[in-house]
Write a protein that holds these residues in place. Structure first.
Motif, PDB file in Angstrom:
ATOM      1  N   LEU A   1       0.917  -1.239   0.028  1.00  0.00           N
ATOM      2  CA  LEU A   1       0.097   0.006   0.161  1.00  0.00           C
ATOM      3  C   LEU A   1       0.852   1.268   0.006  1.00  0.00           C
ATOM      4  CD1 LEU A   1      -2.667   1.197   0.084  1.00  0.00           C
ATOM      5  CD2 LEU A   1      -2.786   1.063   2.482  1.00  0.00           C
ATOM      6  N   SER A   2       1.986   1.179   0.757  1.00  0.00           N
ATOM      7  CA  SER A   2       2.758   2.265   0.652  1.00  0.00           C
ATOM      8  C   SER A   2       3.585   2.662  -0.400  1.00  0.00           C
ATOM      9  CB  SER A   2       3.975   2.167   1.713  1.00  0.00           C
ATOM     10  OG  SER A   2       4.918   3.256   1.901  1.00  0.00           O
ATOM     11  N   LEU A   3       3.954   1.541  -0.998  1.00  0.00           N
ATOM     12  CA  LEU A   3       4.561   1.680  -2.507  1.00  0.00           C
ATOM     13  C   LEU A   3       3.497   2.132  -3.436  1.00  0.00           C
ATOM     14  CD1 LEU A   3       6.942   1.039  -4.300  1.00  0.00           C
ATOM     15  CD2 LEU A   3       6.234  -1.327  -4.501  1.00  0.00           C
ATOM     16  N   PHE A   4       2.374   1.593  -3.578  1.00  0.00           N
ATOM     17  CA  PHE A   4       1.406   1.781  -4.223  1.00  0.00           C
ATOM     18  C   PHE A   4       0.925   3.610  -4.354  1.00  0.00           C
ATOM     19  CE2 PHE A   4      -3.449   2.694  -5.158  1.00  0.00           C
ATOM     20  CZ  PHE A   4      -3.082   2.372  -6.520  1.00  0.00           C
ATOM     21  N   ARG A   5       0.939   3.937  -2.910  1.00  0.00           N
ATOM     22  CA  ARG A   5       0.786   5.717  -2.705  1.00  0.00           C
ATOM     23  C   ARG A   5       1.868   6.362  -3.035  1.00  0.00           C
ATOM     24  NH1 ARG A   5      -1.254   5.551   3.503  1.00  0.00           N
ATOM     25  NH2 ARG A   5      -3.441   4.871   3.162  1.00  0.00           N
ATOM     26  N   ARG A   6       3.277   5.863  -3.364  1.00  0.00           N
ATOM     27  CA  ARG A   6       4.346   6.641  -3.988  1.00  0.00           C
ATOM     28  C   ARG A   6       4.282   6.740  -5.251  1.00  0.00           C
ATOM     29  NH1 ARG A   6       9.367   4.837  -0.260  1.00  0.00           N
ATOM     30  NH2 ARG A   6       8.655   5.731   1.918  1.00  0.00           N
ATOM     31  N   VAL A   7       3.928   5.391  -5.774  1.00  0.00           N
ATOM     32  CA  VAL A   7       3.753   5.179  -7.364  1.00  0.00           C
ATOM     33  C   VAL A   7       2.761   6.133  -7.745  1.00  0.00           C
ATOM     34  CG1 VAL A   7       3.041   3.703  -9.128  1.00  0.00           C
ATOM     35  CG2 VAL A   7       4.563   3.299  -7.527  1.00  0.00           C
ATOM     36  N   VAL A   8       1.436   6.336  -7.133  1.00  0.00           N
ATOM     37  CA  VAL A   8       0.459   7.215  -7.482  1.00  0.00           C
ATOM     38  C   VAL A   8       0.828   8.776  -7.237  1.00  0.00           C
ATOM     39  CG1 VAL A   8      -1.996   8.175  -6.895  1.00  0.00           C
ATOM     40  CG2 VAL A   8      -1.268   5.576  -7.120  1.00  0.00           C
ATOM     41  N   ALA A   9       1.694   9.043  -6.235  1.00  0.00           N
ATOM     42  CA  ALA A   9       2.222  10.496  -6.142  1.00  0.00           C
ATOM     43  C   ALA A   9       3.043  10.866  -7.194  1.00  0.00           C
ATOM     44  CB  ALA A   9       2.621  10.392  -4.790  1.00  0.00           C
ATOM     45  N   ALA A  10       3.866   9.909  -7.519  1.00  0.00           N
ATOM     46  CA  ALA A  10       4.662  10.181  -8.624  1.00  0.00           C
ATOM     47  C   ALA A  10       4.056  10.277  -9.984  1.00  0.00           C
ATOM     48  CB  ALA A  10       5.676   8.974  -8.676  1.00  0.00           C
ATOM     49  N   ALA A  11       3.164   9.686 -10.267  1.00  0.00           N
ATOM     50  CA  ALA A  11       2.326   9.508 -11.549  1.00  0.00           C
ATOM     51  C   ALA A  11       1.750  10.914 -11.687  1.00  0.00           C
ATOM     52  CB  ALA A  11       1.589   8.652 -11.700  1.00  0.00           C
ATOM     53  N   ARG A  12       0.972  11.331 -10.515  1.00  0.00           N
ATOM     54  CA  ARG A  12       0.282  12.857 -10.484  1.00  0.00           C
ATOM     55  C   ARG A  12       1.174  13.900 -10.738  1.00  0.00           C
ATOM     56  NH1 ARG A  12      -2.830  12.208  -4.975  1.00  0.00           N
ATOM     57  NH2 ARG A  12      -4.350  10.736  -5.765  1.00  0.00           N
ATOM     58  N   CYS A  13       2.637  13.788 -10.228  1.00  0.00           N
ATOM     59  CA  CYS A  13       3.658  14.664 -10.372  1.00  0.00           C
ATOM     60  C   CYS A  13       3.941  14.757 -11.862  1.00  0.00           C
ATOM     61  CB  CYS A  13       4.719  14.533  -9.524  1.00  0.00           C
ATOM     62  SG  CYS A  13       5.929  15.571  -9.425  1.00  0.00           S
ATOM     63  N   LEU A  14       4.191  13.490 -12.346  1.00  0.00           N
ATOM     64  CA  LEU A  14       4.400  13.827 -13.776  1.00  0.00           C
ATOM     65  C   LEU A  14       3.268  13.912 -14.895  1.00  0.00           C
ATOM     66  CD1 LEU A  14       6.819  10.460 -14.007  1.00  0.00           C
ATOM     67  CD2 LEU A  14       7.550  12.721 -14.103  1.00  0.00           C
ATOM     68  N   LEU A  15       2.173  13.712 -14.478  1.00  0.00           N
ATOM     69  CA  LEU A  15       0.983  14.066 -15.107  1.00  0.00           C
ATOM     70  C   LEU A  15       0.696  15.447 -15.075  1.00  0.00           C
ATOM     71  CD1 LEU A  15      -0.851  10.609 -14.826  1.00  0.00           C
ATOM     72  CD2 LEU A  15       0.342  11.426 -16.758  1.00  0.00           C
ATOM     73  N   SER A  16       1.404  16.083 -14.190  1.00  0.00           N
ATOM     74  CA  SER A  16       0.921  17.564 -14.158  1.00  0.00           C
ATOM     75  C   SER A  16       1.538  18.421 -15.025  1.00  0.00           C
ATOM     76  CB  SER A  16       1.338  18.081 -12.684  1.00  0.00           C
ATOM     77  OG  SER A  16       1.657  19.620 -12.618  1.00  0.00           O
ATOM     78  N   PHE A  17       0.875  19.415 -15.711  1.00  0.00           N
ATOM     79  CA  PHE A  17       1.390  20.279 -16.568  1.00  0.00           C
ATOM     80  C   PHE A  17       2.429  20.929 -16.140  1.00  0.00           C
ATOM     81  CE2 PHE A  17       1.525  24.563 -18.543  1.00  0.00           C
ATOM     82  CZ  PHE A  17       1.726  24.240 -19.962  1.00  0.00           C
ATOM     83  N   VAL A  18       2.450  21.671 -14.924  1.00  0.00           N
ATOM     84  CA  VAL A  18       3.597  22.315 -14.327  1.00  0.00           C
ATOM     85  C   VAL A  18       4.796  21.637 -14.549  1.00  0.00           C
ATOM     86  CG1 VAL A  18       4.310  23.883 -12.419  1.00  0.00           C
ATOM     87  CG2 VAL A  18       1.958  23.936 -13.315  1.00  0.00           C
ATOM     88  N   SER A  19       4.657  20.347 -13.868  1.00  0.00           N
ATOM     89  CA  SER A  19       5.744  19.350 -13.597  1.00  0.00           C
ATOM     90  C   SER A  19       6.350  19.029 -14.767  1.00  0.00           C
ATOM     91  CB  SER A  19       5.279  18.239 -12.651  1.00  0.00           C
ATOM     92  OG  SER A  19       4.973  18.512 -11.416  1.00  0.00           O
TER      93      SER A  19
END
Length: 129
Positions: free
Chosen positions: A19-37
């Motif tokens: 679950l912890s690993l999944f949360r980190r992957v989701v957070a990283a994906a959100r960051c990469l999918l952000s237009f600003v990032s």
């Protein structure tokens, strides 16, 4: 009975780790999918392409982030200091000029205190500081 209990405990630890690993992957994906990032990453790469490197100077009470010429690509071009206005950081302010200017000048592009990656621990936010 004890082996069943330890097996359940092991499964619980594994589930928490996944679950912890999944949360980190989701957070990283959100960051990469952000237009600003994504834009920030592309700007970073364009500055590197123009033979600039990122340097952070520790001034004791503050740290000043500067983009400067890469010493590996030493040149005898004249130096040019580019100071940004009240934007988010120097990359966003100078993105259109660095390509042409880097061909003729060694660029020095600081991020002013409290902008971009320049920080200060001082509470004073005055223009004089």
């Amino acid at each position: 009975m004890a082996s069943t209990k330890s097996f359940r405990h092991l499964l619980l630890l594994l589930a928490v780790a996944l679950l912890s690993l999944f949360r980190r992957v989701v957070a990283a994906a959100r960051c990469l999918l952000s237009f600003v990032s994504l834009r920030e990453l592309l700007l970073h790469l364009s500055f590197l392409y123009c033979s600039l490197r990122s340097v952070t100077l520790d001034l004791g009470h503050a740290s000043l982030h500067i983009w400067g010429p890469n010493p590996r690509h030493a040149s005898r071009k004249p130096a040019l200091l580019l100071i940004h206005g009240f934007g988010g950081n120097s990359k966003w302010q100078w993105k259109r000029q660095i390509g042409a200017l880097s061909r003729s000048f060694d660029l020095y592009i600081p991020e002013l205190l409290f902008f971009g990656r320049s920080r200060s621990s001082c509470a004073d936010r005055s223009v004089g500081y």
